[in-house]
Write a protein that holds these residues in place. Structure first.
Motif, PDB file in Angstrom:
ATOM      1  N   TYR A 127       8.506  -2.745   3.624  1.00  0.00           N
ATOM      2  CA  TYR A 127       8.133  -4.011   3.001  1.00  0.00           C
ATOM      3  C   TYR A 127       8.653  -4.049   1.561  1.00  0.00           C
ATOM      4  N   TRP A 128       9.122  -5.218   1.172  1.00  0.00           N
ATOM      5  CA  TRP A 128       9.779  -5.329  -0.128  1.00  0.00           C
ATOM      6  C   TRP A 128       8.808  -5.195  -1.284  1.00  0.00           C
ATOM      7  N   LEU A 129       7.521  -5.433  -1.071  1.00  0.00           N
ATOM      8  CA  LEU A 129       6.557  -5.139  -2.133  1.00  0.00           C
ATOM      9  C   LEU A 129       6.233  -3.654  -1.998  1.00  0.00           C
ATOM     10  N   LYS A 130       6.760  -2.857  -2.919  1.00  0.00           N
ATOM     11  CA  LYS A 130       6.693  -1.405  -2.757  1.00  0.00           C
ATOM     12  C   LYS A 130       5.239  -0.938  -2.710  1.00  0.00           C
ATOM     13  N   GLY A 131       4.963  -0.026  -1.834  1.00  0.00           N
ATOM     14  CA  GLY A 131       3.622   0.537  -1.727  1.00  0.00           C
ATOM     15  C   GLY A 131       2.657  -0.327  -0.925  1.00  0.00           C
ATOM     16  N   ARG A 132       3.171  -1.423  -0.421  1.00  0.00           N
ATOM     17  CA  ARG A 132       2.328  -2.316   0.360  1.00  0.00           C
ATOM     18  C   ARG A 132       2.835  -2.363   1.792  1.00  0.00           C
TER      19      ARG A 132
ATOM     20  N   SER B  78      -3.283 -17.313   3.049  1.00  0.00           N
ATOM     21  CA  SER B  78      -3.840 -15.993   2.789  1.00  0.00           C
ATOM     22  C   SER B  78      -2.793 -14.891   2.907  1.00  0.00           C
ATOM     23  N   ARG B  79      -2.923 -13.898   2.016  1.00  0.00           N
ATOM     24  CA  ARG B  79      -2.007 -12.764   2.044  1.00  0.00           C
ATOM     25  C   ARG B  79      -2.713 -11.575   2.650  1.00  0.00           C
ATOM     26  N   PHE B  80      -1.930 -10.687   3.218  1.00  0.00           N
ATOM     27  CA  PHE B  80      -2.498  -9.492   3.823  1.00  0.00           C
ATOM     28  C   PHE B  80      -1.966  -8.233   3.171  1.00  0.00           C
ATOM     29  N   ASP B  81      -0.993  -8.407   2.242  1.00  0.00           N
ATOM     30  CA  ASP B  81      -0.334  -7.207   1.712  1.00  0.00           C
ATOM     31  C   ASP B  81      -1.126  -6.547   0.591  1.00  0.00           C
ATOM     32  N   ASP B  82      -2.210  -7.248   0.112  1.00  0.00           N
ATOM     33  CA  ASP B  82      -2.975  -6.622  -0.958  1.00  0.00           C
ATOM     34  C   ASP B  82      -4.410  -6.322  -0.513  1.00  0.00           C
TER      35      ASP B  82
END
Lengths: 529, 325, 294, 554
Positions: A228-233, A520-524
């Motif tokens: 995933y491009w958001l590192k660590g997520r 809604s986001r799920f990556d955080d």
């Protein structure tokens, strides 16, 4: 020394930009440098996210569109299953109504506001391992246009071209100052380029989770996207979502099968809280609307009657009884939502006496029977909202039957009673930015509901000017003027507006209800313990 | 035996006619409607993207502009060949869409049928050991009570009690539609029980009436007077005759079972044809409605055929009669 | 020398005998309870507007109140008086079922007698249609017809009539066939009575008891189906009070306010149980077998 | 004095009739029977004889109970037996031959299954296999081809065969007491004779005590050493058969015995009438078969196709006001003959002439006057009277149809007709269910005579009635015939009854005429062997042949 958090700092920066009147023309591009994450992705202070675990959620919003297709892997049919778990768009609207770059890093328009350049995020990989480039974006947008994915961009879209490996350019046929907002529409997901008949059907996106299994019209299973491009997520290993009705959602939550439920019926909040659930309310949500057809010889062709109807709806009762949320905003009979800064409240929103006077003036001193309208419930509380509306307008002497029907009943009504095109469009409208909101009575042919006449013409003309206006402050007052025009003619009546609510178990952290159903986001999100 | 075969063939031919009429009913109910089938099929949110010309074009593409008899013949031919056509909007084949749901529903209804028969027969036989006794009265009262409980109430109570409170089974069936059939089978425990609660009563009443009649018959009295044990009288002498009125009611029973399973599936979110049907009804996805209604009718007709064969096996008098006539 | 009558009570007049049968049936507590329940339900349905303290759709208090003197059964999710809604909740379903079934019983009887008495090809044609109609599960058939005709009472009545006619045909036909083998029918034919006269004068009177039972049983079954449809969201809709709909609404607050579910469920069940107890007792007294009821 | 084998003391059996009320079906009955003796229990329907029969096996029907007294069989107090002991007693030491063998055999089980089941339950096979034992028993019952019978279902056997099978089933465990409940009621006379002879022979061989329960006094007279006459649950007379039959002590027994139809070969009444009167009905060369043609009244899928009853070359004639009796056993075609004349079935070869005009086809196709002049009285009044109509409606209907009478006018006529049949006018508003069997049949007769018919077809009109009632009804029918000058076609299997009623007689067997002559001629000088056999069967049944002396132990 006062410490200003990065987030706060950026907000101030944004204010500065908007003082220059160019805020919306330039995308946010600042990064939280230490983590390599965009600012909007920052976690609350003191958060100690854990990795692993599984989020299983229920969703009560029935997306009828999905039933017409076998292809559950197509992002259009994912409003109920929450698109952003699998896909990303170029732009995302955050919880505070700010535009944030998702796959776009920044954007800029030329002076005509007809040419929009978008810089793409580099190094974003699709689930299939392929890197996302401008070719994919061009192919995706062209596919959306061809498949009529969003009524909000088709009217202005001329063409899209790649201007570099990580840059694309939109050419519009008219000035549109808020084009990036339009691209935040959930359907406009970016997918790998493919042939016309294959594109959008493979379930591959750039989102935090990779699709494992779609049970068409029922649910999906997905696993963590390691690239995933958001590192660590993301933090969660697996996510599963199921479309359920309100009762099943409660049962599933209480039996421990779901650890979150989206779009809960506000009346049932107690059912979650009594089972140690945490209820999270968004700032806003969908509004319920009737747009009044004017093409037939109907009583509400008279604006006084439409206004009387609006004035006799006890919206505070709706807020209190259905949402247990007294004192919150009430609709202003345009598509504008209370959370839009441009929102212009009606001077008087509830006035039985005035409603009666208007009716008398229109020649109905003893009250009036309005033709029935039918709706198909999208949110679980909708029948109750309608019941309160029908009941409260009786006080002004207005009898209107608001009948619940499956989708087909609605359509039958449309085709039988309201030939050729006028339709009392009863349904939910999601909150969007003013450009999109105000377009719905002007360019969106299904929702303008045959609004004609001098005021409609004036409205359309002003709308075209407004979205071509580069100055945000000026636009704000023009939007308000648009609302005044609409309110004076009342082509649509907003019955009430909901605040989206979700419930999650205590173990689920940082899951936030978004005012847009699909936002809604799920990556955080992470699972504690 | 050849006569029995001939009779079976005759019944098959009859079933074919019955199904043809069924197809006609379904066609009339779904397609010869007030309103336009096509525009009704397109969800409101989608409708905005079609112009009148496009709709007309699609209508002629789908053949909805042709005369009713022609369309019926086509529908008939489609249903009879199990080619259920394509969905109206997306042109996706209906068959594969409803294949797994139909199988899942068949598993649910089939298991419910078997469980119910076993339950009904054992309860009916037990009760008949001492007619009017405490057991008999208790069973009769209980079944009447459960019969009076609407299936949607029973199903919901089952979920709350067994799933939410006791945690013995899942409250929501999350198994995907195309899950392995053993998974589906495991997921159908509560739905089957919920179906049985309401359904057993009807069958039990018929069986008990049959048992009472059989137990009051001369041949049972003779068996009693000849010193046969009570259990043997019930099982060997009375039961086979008593099954016949119950089997005669098979068509209504299976039809009722399928009706009930629509409700039960909705409550449990069972991945079956019931949910598919409700969705199709809401969207007026006519080819899907036609297919499901037709297949349900087919199931009823087949069950009835099997019941007739069972009666043939149980009652030699019918056998002889069918040979003569 | 006079014959010895079979037993003494038979000396009395016909009407007396009937009431005696009725009385014997009602001496069973279950039958009596059934009759009382049914009568109570009918009275409630008829008198609901008079008995209800509030308008069924009026918002009269805060939502989800507990029972009090002001609101005997509390208020519902939007603050309507639950008592008023509960007693009116069977009206539409009962009325629609009753009228629909009445039509079904009349048309089913006509077809059933014709099929059973005339026999031959007429019978064959009628029965194949019956088989086909009954092969489609009634809930599906009702749903399809609702799709075509709508859910207003004006539409539901013919829907119920169309769906329930065929079961009546089957039962009446079977009974007609067994009656047709009796010699009083032969006797009428030998007198040269027309077929119509035989059907109306000879056979029909013998079906009356069965028809009464059919009416009751099928009304209760139709009420169940209609409420199931309301529950599924295909039938009666807001703001009309309906038990099926109420059950569906109540499911949302079941864990905190369970009586919202229990009240409509009890109303529905007591109606069904009442009809069944009553019918059981009466059919026993009038010699109608379960097998005849099909 | 020998110890009696079966001893009944103060037996009382009651039926529950309401929550608090009971009715005594057997009231303080006492008697005894010696080992190897045969006792007949007679009485009319409802006298309690069947309840008594079952009581010998310690069995009461649901709703009944033994309210007092004792029943000892071979030293065993039967009412004291419970559970397993009672079960072994039934079928083991005492056995029952049931009334109607067709309904008493489980329809879905073969004869072999029935027999083997009993043999196993009672461990009666000895050292041979149960199957073999069953075959032996069937063979002992003189059944042809026992192994074929073994594999058949009850409905595939003839009445006589079934009766033999149930007797064989009763013999499985060689019980010391066998109770036969109306054992031959369903049988033709010739078959009855054979079965009864067989039972007698078996009894002699095994010295079994037999109890015959029957309404047929002829059978009892023929078979039994002693006889018990019952009425309303009480024993009226008890003594050796000869004594009871020859010198009945009570009025009821006298009536009962007097009512037995007897073959009287003496003088016949008014043969002159035959010669002078013109024939009202004449039939020439009538042929009929059901093959291929179905009655339109019997629905195709439900009723069994009717037996292939055929009529061949039937010719007869009936003079106005006279009676032609038709005698035949089941399947002889006698009912078909009535149906053809009545117009219930049509399509025949040959000619039927009524009053000089052809009479054919279905009743519906005949003129109204013809329909009026030919009337049919059915066997079972419970079936021929619409239970939902009142007596008045039933009798008035033909008056309205044929004479166009108004309600008021028909009322008087109905009362008159009822009076002619000794029925009270208070019956007008009754429904048939409220009438006794005899009253019902008289209402049916009144309905026929309401049409003022010239010919009445009587199809077994008295077979469902008790003998005393039968005697009354026959008398009334004779009187009506005299008063209205009506011709009767009187059909019955009961030869003495037919002989009693008829001027001329016709004997049918398998659809063919065996004898056709004056009644007197037939009774004294029959032509065919079949008629001779038939006469012999009835004659032997009527003769009081007590072969042993009855030991009165009470």
């Amino acid at each position: 020394m006062t410490t200003i958090s990065k987030r706060e700092f950026l907000r101030l920066l944004g204010l500065g930009a908007s003082a220059l009147g160019m805020q919306s023309a330039f995308g946010s591009f600042a990064f939280a440098q230490e983590t390599g994450l965009p600012a909007w992705a920052a976690l609350p202070a003191g958060a100690e996210p854990k990795t692993g675990g599984k989020l299983v959620y229920g969703q009560t919003y029935p997306n009828w569109a999905v039933g017409t297709s076998d292809n559950g892997k197509h992002p259009y049919y994912w409003v109920d299953l929450l698109t952003r778990s699998i896909w990303n768009c170029l732009v995302w609207v955050d919880h505070d109504f700010n535009l944030q770059g998702e796959l776009a890093e920044s954007w800029q328009a030329d002076e005509t506001l007809k040419v929009w350049d978008f810089k793409l995020r580099e190094g974003v990989l699709f689930h299939n391992g392929k890197e996302m480039t401008s070719a994919d974006v061009v192919a995706s947008i062209n596919a959306h246009i061809a498949q009529k994915g969003s009524g909000f961009i088709n009217a202005w879209f001329e063409s899209i071209e790649a201007t570099g490996k990580y840059a694309v350019r939109f050419n519009l046929n008219a000035a549109y100052a808020e084009w990036p907002y339009a691209l935040a529409e959930y359907r406009l997901a970016i997918v790998p380029a493919a042939g016309d008949d294959v594109i959008l059907t493979d379930g591959i996106g750039t989102g935090p989770f990779k699709l494992v299994e779609v049970d068409n019209r029922r649910g999906f299973k997905a696993i963590r996207n390691e690239n995933y491009w958001l590192k660590g997520r993301p933090f969660i290993d697996e996510v599963e979502g199921y479309v359920v009705n309100s009762q099943t959602a409660i049962n599933g939550f209480r039996s421990g099968q779901f650890n979150a439920v989206f779009n809960i019926d506000p009346t049932t909040a107690g059912q979650y809280e009594s089972a140690a659930g945490i209820v999270d309310k968004a700032t806003g949500g969908d509004q319920f609307l009737i747009s009044m057809p004017k093409n037939l010889d109907m009583a509400w062709n008279d604006p006084r009657i439409r206004l009387a109807l609006s004035l006799s709806i006890d919206r505070n009762a709706i807020n209190q009884i259905v949402y247990n949320d007294p004192g919150t905003w009430i609709g202003n009979d345009t598509h504008m939502s209370g959370i839009n800064p441009e929102f212009l409240p009606r001077e008087v929103a509830y006035d039985i006496d005035k409603a009666k006077a208007l009716l008398a003036e229109a020649g109905h001193p003893n009250g009036i029977d309005l033709p029935p309208v039918v709706f198909s419930p999208s949110f679980p509380e909708m029948p109750r909202v309608m019941a309160i509306v029908a009941e409260s307008v009786k006080k002004a002497g207005i009898n209107i039957e608001i009948r619940e029907m499956p989708t087909d009943g609605f359509s039958a009504y449309v085709t039988e009673v309201n030939k050729p095109y006028g339709r009392p469009a009863v349904g939910p409208v999601g909150p969007r930015n003013p450009a999109t909101n105000m377009s719905r009575m002007a360019v969106n042919q299904s929702e303008e509901a045959g609004w004609t006449g001098e005021k409609a013409d004036a409205y359309r003309a002003l709308y075209a000017t407004t979205i071509a206006e580069p100055d945000e402050t000026k636009r704000l007052s023009m939007y308000q003027e648009l609302q005044r025009i609409a309110q004076s003619d009342t082509p649509a009546i907003i019955l009430g507006g909901r605040r989206n609510m979700l419930a999650h178990s205590a173990g689920v952290v940082n899951l936030k209800s978004h005012f847009q159903n699909w936002g809604s986001r799920f990556d955080d999100v992470w699972i504690q313990s | 035996m050849p006569q029995i075969l001939a009779m079976t063939v005759r019944r098959l031919v009859m079933s074919f006619f019955i199904l043809s009429i069924t197809a006609l009913i379904v066609f009339l109910g779904t397609e010869v409607l007030p309103g336009d089938a096509l525009t009704a099929t397109i969800p409101t949110e989608e409708l905005q993207f079609y112009s009148a010309d496009q709709l007309a074009e699609m209508r002629s593409e789908l053949g909805l502009d042709r005369p009713i008899p022609v369309r019926f013949l086509e529908v008939w031919a489609r249903l009879m060949t199990f080619d259920f056509g394509t969905t109206i909007v997306k042109h996706e084949p209906v068959g594969p869409r409803i294949f797994h749901p139909m199988i899942n529903s068949a598993i649910l209804a089939g298991v419910a049928l078997v469980v119910m028969l076993a339950l009904v027969i054992s309860l009916g036989t037990l009760a008949s050991l001492k007619p009017g006794g405490r057991l008999d009265t208790t069973i009769s009262a209980t079944t009447l009570f459960t019969y009076s409980m609407p299936d949607f109430v029973v199903s919901n109570l089952f979920v709350i009690v067994f799933a939410v409170w006791l945690g013995l089974a899942p409250a929501v069936i999350l198994a995907p539609t195309n899950a392995p059939k053993l998974t589906i089978l495991a997921a159908s425990i509560l739905p089957v029980l919920a179906l049985c609660v309401h359904g057993v009563a009807y069958q039990y009443r018929l069986l008990r009436a049959g048992m009472v009649e059989a137990l009051n018959s001369d041949y049972v009295e003779r068996a009693r007077l000849a010193g046969l044990p009570t259990w043997r009288i019930s099982l060997v002498h009375a039961l086979p005759s008593a099954l016949i009125p119950m089997l005669n009611g098979t068509a209504s029973f299976v039809a009722g079972l399928l009706s009930g399973s629509v409700v039960v599936e909705a409550v449990f979110k069972y991945p079956g044809a019931g949910g598919e049907l409700l969705r199709a009804l809401s969207q007026r996805e006519i080819p899907t409605i036609q297919a499901i209604a037709f297949l349900a009718a087919l199931a009823v007709v087949v069950a009835n055929l099997l019941a007739d064969l069972a009666i043939l096996a149980l009652d030699p008098r019918v056998r002889t009669r069918s040979q003569n006539g | 020398m006079a014959d010895i009558p079979v037993s003494t009570p038979l000396r009395r007049s016909l009407g007396w005998l009937r009431s005696r049968r009725l009385r014997r049936a009602l001496s069973e507590p279950a039958t009596l309870m059934g009759l009382i329940l049914v009568v109570a339900h009918l009275l409630l349905a008829l008198l609901a507007p008079l008995l209800a303290p509030y308008d069924t759709s009026a918002l009269v208090g805060a939502p989800l109140q507990h029972p009090s003197w002001e609101f005997l059964m509390g208020t519902d999710q939007i603050g309507r008086d639950y008592f008023s809604r509960i007693i009116a909740g069977g009206r539409i379903a009962l009325m629609v079922s009753f009228l629909g079934i009445a039509i079904a019983v009349v048309s089913g009887t006509v077809l059933g007698i014709i099929a059973g008495y005339i026999g031959g090809r007429t019978d064959e044609i009628i029965m194949r249609i019956v088989d086909a109609m009954m092969a489609i599960p009634d809930l599906i058939l009702i749903a399809i017809l609702i799709l075509a005709l709508g859910t207003g009472p004006g539409a539901l009545i013919p829907v119920v009539a169309v769906v329930y006619t065929w079961g009546v045909v089957r039962v009446i036909r079977a009974k007609t066939i067994s009656l047709s083998t009796l010699d009083f029918v032969r006797s009428a034919e030998l007198r040269g009575e027309t077929r119509l006269a035989v059907m109306v004068r000879e056979i029909l009177p013998n079906l009356i008891g069965l028809l009464g039972v059919e009416l009751a049983v099928r009304v209760s079954s139709a009420v169940l189906r209609i409420s199931a449809l309301s529950f599924l969201g295909l039938g009666i809709s807001q703001p009309t009070p309906d038990w099926g709909l109420m059950v569906q609404e109540a499911m949302g607050v079941i864990f905190t306010d369970p009586w919202f579910l229990l009240l409509p469920a009890i109303m529905l069940s007591s109606l069904i149980i009442g009809v069944n107890f009553m019918v059981d007792g009466l059919s026993r007294a009038f010699g109608i077998t379960t097998a005849e009821l099909g | 004095m020998k110890t009696p084998h079966v001893d009944v003391r103060n037996l009382k059996l009651v039926y529950k009739t309401g929550p608090q009320t009971e009715l005594a079906a057997i009231d303080e009955v006492s008697f005894s029977i010696g080992k190897g003796e045969t006792l007949g229990i007679v009485g009319e329907s409802g006298c309690g004889k069947s309840s008594l029969a079952r009581a010998f096996l310690g069995y009461t029907r649901p709703g009944a109970r033994i309210a007092g007294g004792a029943l000892v069989v071979g030293g065993v107090d039967v009412f004291a037996l419970t559970g397993e002991a009672l079960r072994r007693y039934r079928g083991g030491r005492a056995a029952m031959v049931p009334q109607n063998p067709l309904s008493a055999l489980t329809p879905h089980r073969t004869i072999g299954q029935h027999m083997v089941e009993l043999i196993r339950i009672h461990n009666a096979a000895g050292n041979i296999s149960p199957t073999q034992k069953a075959l032996d028993l069937l063979a002992a019952m003189e059944l042809p081809d026992p192994s074929a019978i073994f594999a058949r279902y009850p409905h595939q056997l003839s009445g006589g065969q079934r009766q033999r099978v149930v007797i064989a089933a009763a013999l499985v465990a060689e019980p010391e007491l066998i109770v036969l409940d109306e054992p031959t009621t369903a049988l033709d006379k010739t078959v009855e004779t054979q079965v009864l002879d067989l039972v007698s022979r078996l009894q002699k061989r095994t010295n079994t005590t037999l109890i015959y329960v029957s309404h047929d006094l002829n059978v009892v007279a023929r078979m039994c050493d002693g006889v018990l006459v019952m009425q309303h649950g009480k024993v009226l007379e008890d003594g050796p058969t000869k004594e009871v039959f020859n010198a009945p002590k009570t009025e009821y027994a006298r009536t009962l015995i007097a009512a037995i139809p007897k073959l009287r070969t003496g003088t016949r009444p008014e043969p002159v009438r035959l010669a002078t009167a013109a024939p009202i009905l004449s039939i020439r060369d009538l042929d009929f078969s059901y093959g291929g043609k179905r009655s339109r009244f019997i629905p195709r899928f439900f009723a069994a196709p009717p037996a292939r009853q055929t009529l061949k070359d039937i010719s007869l004639s009936i003079a106005a006001g006279s009676t032609l009796g038709v005698v035949g056993e089941s399947g002889s075609g006698k009912s078909t003959l009535a149906s053809l004349v009545a117009g219930l079935v049509g399509g025949n070869g040959g000619r039927i002439m009524f009053d000089g005009k052809p009479l054919s086809g279905l009743a519906g196709g005949r003129g109204r006057d013809l329909r009026r002049r030919v009337q049919l009285i059915f066997q079972d009044p419970a079936s021929s009277l619409n239970p939902q109509h009142t007596v008045e409606q039933i009798i008035a209907r033909p008056l309205q149809v044929f004479f166009g009478m108004t309600r008021a006018a028909s009322r008087d006529r109905v009362v008159q007709l009822l009076d002619e049949l000794d029925l009270d006018a208070t019956l007008l508003t009754r429904s048939p269910r409220q009438l006794s069997g005899g009253q019902q049949q008289r209402v049916a007769i009144a309905r026929a005579f309401a049409c003022e018919p010239d010919l009445v077809l009587c199809d077994e009109v008295t077979s469902a009635l008790d003998v005393t009632v039968q005697a009354q009804v026959l008398q009334q029918m004779k009187r009506l015939q005299r008063e209205h000058n009506t011709a009767y076609l009187f059909i019955s299997h009961d030869l003495p009854v037919v002989a009693e009623m008829s001027d001329q007689m016709l004997v049918l067997e398998a659809g063919e005429i065996r004898d056709y002559a004056d009644t007197g001629t037939i009774l004294t000088n029959p032509n065919s062997a079949y008629t001779k056999n038939l006469l012999a069967a009835f004659a032997s049944a009527t003769a009081h042949s007590t072969k042993r002396t009855f030991q009165n132990v009470s």
